[in-house]
Design a protein around this motif. Structure first.
Motif, PDB file in Angstrom:
ATOM      1  N   ARG A 197      -3.090 -33.231  54.949  1.00 34.04           N
ATOM      2  CA  ARG A 197      -1.641 -33.425  55.032  1.00 34.04           C
ATOM      3  C   ARG A 197      -1.134 -32.943  56.389  1.00 34.04           C
ATOM      4  O   ARG A 197      -0.396 -31.956  56.481  1.00 34.04           O
ATOM      5  CB  ARG A 197      -0.931 -32.673  53.903  1.00 34.04           C
ATOM      6  CG  ARG A 197      -1.283 -33.114  52.494  1.00 34.04           C
ATOM      7  CD  ARG A 197      -1.027 -34.597  52.250  1.00 34.04           C
ATOM      8  NE  ARG A 197       0.364 -34.971  52.381  1.00 34.04           N
ATOM      9  CZ  ARG A 197       1.207 -35.077  51.368  1.00 34.04           C
ATOM     10  NH1 ARG A 197       0.797 -34.814  50.133  1.00 34.04           N
ATOM     11  NH2 ARG A 197       2.453 -35.453  51.562  1.00 34.04           N
ATOM     12  N   PRO A 198      -1.497 -33.605  57.472  1.00 35.41           N
ATOM     13  CA  PRO A 198      -1.111 -33.122  58.806  1.00 35.41           C
ATOM     14  C   PRO A 198       0.394 -33.050  59.016  1.00 35.41           C
ATOM     15  O   PRO A 198       0.871 -32.238  59.820  1.00 35.41           O
ATOM     16  CB  PRO A 198      -1.757 -34.146  59.750  1.00 35.41           C
ATOM     17  CG  PRO A 198      -1.959 -35.372  58.914  1.00 35.41           C
ATOM     18  CD  PRO A 198      -2.259 -34.861  57.547  1.00 35.41           C
ATOM     19  N   GLU A 199       1.154 -33.868  58.301  1.00 37.04           N
ATOM     20  CA  GLU A 199       2.611 -33.877  58.478  1.00 37.04           C
ATOM     21  C   GLU A 199       3.261 -32.597  57.956  1.00 37.04           C
ATOM     22  O   GLU A 199       4.434 -32.329  58.246  1.00 37.04           O
ATOM     23  CB  GLU A 199       3.222 -35.094  57.766  1.00 37.04           C
ATOM     24  CG  GLU A 199       3.236 -35.036  56.243  1.00 37.04           C
ATOM     25  CD  GLU A 199       1.928 -35.469  55.583  1.00 37.04           C
ATOM     26  OE1 GLU A 199       1.941 -35.702  54.354  1.00 37.04           O
ATOM     27  OE2 GLU A 199       0.895 -35.577  56.287  1.00 37.04           O
ATOM     28  N   TYR A 200       2.529 -31.799  57.199  1.00 31.44           N
ATOM     29  CA  TYR A 200       3.065 -30.555  56.661  1.00 31.44           C
ATOM     30  C   TYR A 200       2.889 -29.370  57.610  1.00 31.44           C
ATOM     31  O   TYR A 200       3.430 -28.288  57.341  1.00 31.44           O
ATOM     32  CB  TYR A 200       2.361 -30.207  55.344  1.00 31.44           C
ATOM     33  CG  TYR A 200       2.865 -30.956  54.137  1.00 31.44           C
ATOM     34  CD1 TYR A 200       3.868 -31.912  54.218  1.00 31.44           C
ATOM     35  CD2 TYR A 200       2.328 -30.686  52.869  1.00 31.44           C
ATOM     36  CE1 TYR A 200       4.317 -32.588  53.093  1.00 31.44           C
ATOM     37  CE2 TYR A 200       2.780 -31.353  51.738  1.00 31.44           C
ATOM     38  CZ  TYR A 200       3.767 -32.308  51.859  1.00 31.44           C
ATOM     39  OH  TYR A 200       4.214 -32.958  50.737  1.00 31.44           O
ATOM     40  N   GLY A 258       9.149 -29.911  56.422  1.00 32.94           N
ATOM     41  CA  GLY A 258       9.774 -30.980  57.191  1.00 32.94           C
ATOM     42  C   GLY A 258      10.935 -31.646  56.484  1.00 32.94           C
ATOM     43  O   GLY A 258      11.641 -32.461  57.080  1.00 32.94           O
ATOM     44  N   LEU A 315       7.754 -26.302  58.971  1.00 37.95           N
ATOM     45  CA  LEU A 315       6.371 -26.714  58.780  1.00 37.95           C
ATOM     46  C   LEU A 315       5.506 -25.473  58.552  1.00 37.95           C
ATOM     47  O   LEU A 315       5.877 -24.357  58.932  1.00 37.95           O
ATOM     48  CB  LEU A 315       5.885 -27.482  60.003  1.00 37.95           C
ATOM     49  CG  LEU A 315       6.635 -28.793  60.308  1.00 37.95           C
ATOM     50  CD1 LEU A 315       6.123 -29.405  61.617  1.00 37.95           C
ATOM     51  CD2 LEU A 315       6.500 -29.789  59.168  1.00 37.95           C
ATOM     52  N   SER A 348       2.646 -27.305  61.455  1.00 34.52           N
ATOM     53  CA  SER A 348       3.027 -27.216  62.860  1.00 34.52           C
ATOM     54  C   SER A 348       1.763 -27.269  63.710  1.00 34.52           C
ATOM     55  O   SER A 348       0.649 -27.134  63.198  1.00 34.52           O
ATOM     56  CB  SER A 348       3.799 -25.922  63.134  1.00 34.52           C
ATOM     57  OG  SER A 348       2.943 -24.800  62.961  1.00 34.52           O
ATOM     58  N   HIS A 349       1.920 -27.434  65.001  1.00 30.39           N
ATOM     59  CA  HIS A 349       0.756 -27.610  65.871  1.00 30.39           C
ATOM     60  C   HIS A 349       0.502 -26.409  66.769  1.00 30.39           C
ATOM     61  O   HIS A 349      -0.301 -26.496  67.696  1.00 30.39           O
ATOM     62  CB  HIS A 349       0.944 -28.863  66.728  1.00 30.39           C
ATOM     63  CG  HIS A 349       1.065 -30.114  65.920  1.00 30.39           C
ATOM     64  ND1 HIS A 349       0.001 -30.673  65.249  1.00 30.39           N
ATOM     65  CD2 HIS A 349       2.147 -30.889  65.644  1.00 30.39           C
ATOM     66  CE1 HIS A 349       0.400 -31.762  64.608  1.00 30.39           C
ATOM     67  NE2 HIS A 349       1.697 -31.902  64.812  1.00 30.39           N
ATOM     68  N   ARG A 393      -5.057 -28.986  56.266  1.00 30.22           N
ATOM     69  CA  ARG A 393      -4.234 -29.553  57.341  1.00 30.22           C
ATOM     70  C   ARG A 393      -4.650 -30.989  57.650  1.00 30.22           C
ATOM     71  O   ARG A 393      -3.814 -31.846  57.916  1.00 30.22           O
ATOM     72  CB  ARG A 393      -4.312 -28.697  58.598  1.00 30.22           C
ATOM     73  CG  ARG A 393      -3.372 -29.181  59.711  1.00 30.22           C
ATOM     74  CD  ARG A 393      -3.317 -28.225  60.848  1.00 30.22           C
ATOM     75  NE  ARG A 393      -4.593 -28.093  61.522  1.00 30.22           N
ATOM     76  CZ  ARG A 393      -4.717 -27.767  62.799  1.00 30.22           C
ATOM     77  NH1 ARG A 393      -3.645 -27.536  63.531  1.00 30.22           N
ATOM     78  NH2 ARG A 393      -5.905 -27.643  63.350  1.00 30.22           N
ATOM     79  N   GLU A 394      -5.952 -31.255  57.608  1.00 33.25           N
ATOM     80  CA  GLU A 394      -6.430 -32.616  57.850  1.00 33.25           C
ATOM     81  C   GLU A 394      -5.935 -33.577  56.762  1.00 33.25           C
ATOM     82  O   GLU A 394      -5.637 -34.735  57.040  1.00 33.25           O
ATOM     83  CB  GLU A 394      -7.962 -32.628  57.898  1.00 33.25           C
ATOM     84  CG  GLU A 394      -8.545 -31.975  59.141  1.00 33.25           C
ATOM     85  CD  GLU A 394     -10.052 -31.818  59.062  1.00 33.25           C
ATOM     86  OE1 GLU A 394     -10.649 -32.357  58.095  1.00 33.25           O
ATOM     87  OE2 GLU A 394     -10.628 -31.166  59.943  1.00 33.25           O
TER      88      GLU A 394
END
Length: 234
Positions: free
Chosen positions: A215-218, A27, A71, A220-221, A212-213
């Motif tokens: 560092r969720p900002e790292y 990001g 990401l 993609s979804h 992922r939990e």
């Protein structure tokens, strides 16, 4: 103007290293002006390096807007893990079958250096040695071209592993895993070599949701809903 390939390759390799070590985190915006100053180059070799990293999924280029580090794509990481797992198991098995006594010695030296790097808290050196460990197995198995392809496709996995490496117990686990792989190859045991490398490669993928939990900002979804076990195709 055509730039020498080694200039572009050097920029590309260093940016890939910085991205995969999370020095340039997912990001993050990339200032081309700053990068040109950092590397002492004009826009052409930098542009070509960024285009290659975009092809590898590590950079997103939005023309006339911005360039950013992509990401982490868990679905991509899981799919490449299947390919990497199969290829690394084969390389370890071939190395065990060839039973070259020089290989266990080389691997032992790398492991010793990794222990030193871990004790000194030098994660960058530890990671370089981790790559060297796997590169050495592929070289002895005469599968270096396969290794190069895997390295180009493994950026999302490498960043996942870099996140995992921040946990203190991870370096201990990697040293133990590498020792198991080394011992199996030294014994000429192909089945044990496959098992050891499969176990080693699965760890970061197995806890990917926890990473992922944290560092969720790292991330993609675009994660696929079918959360298959990563070892199921091994």
């Amino acid at each position: 103007m055509n730039w020498p390939g080694d200039i572009q390759n050097g920029i590309e390799a260093d940016l890939r290293r910085r991205i995969c070590m999370l020095e340039l985190p997912p990001g993050a915006a990339l200032s081309r002006a700053q990068l040109m100053e950092d590397y002492g180059v004009s826009s052409t070799p930098l542009r070509d390096a960024l285009l290659q990293l975009q092809a590898e999924g590590l950079v997103e280029i939005h023309p006339q807007s911005r360039t950013m580090v992509s990401l982490i794509d868990l679905d991509h990481a899981r799919q490449i893990h299947v390919m990497r797992n199969a290829c690394e198991q084969e390389a370890a098995a071939v190395a065990a079958r060839l039973h070259d006594p020089a290989l266990p010695r080389e691997l032992s030296q790398i492991i010793e250096l990794q222990v030193d790097a871990a004790q000194n808290g030098d994660l960058a050196a530890f990671t370089r040695l981790d790559h060297a460990f796997h590169d050495t197995i592929f070289r002895h198995a005469q599968l270096e071209k396969v290794r190069r392809v895997l390295r180009r496709e493994s950026g999302h996995i490498d960043r996942l592993r870099a996140l995992h490496l921040m946990q203190p117990e991870k370096t201990v686990q990697i040293v133990a895993d590498h020792t198991a792989v080394r011992n199996a190859i030294a014994a000429g045991d192909e089945a044990a070599a496959r098992t050891a490398i499969r176990h080693h490669l699965s760890q970061s993928i197995l806890i990917s949701e926890k990473l992922r939990e944290a560092r969720p900002e790292y991330f993609s979804h675009n994660v696929q809903p079918s959360d298959r076990r990563p070892d199921s195709a091994a």
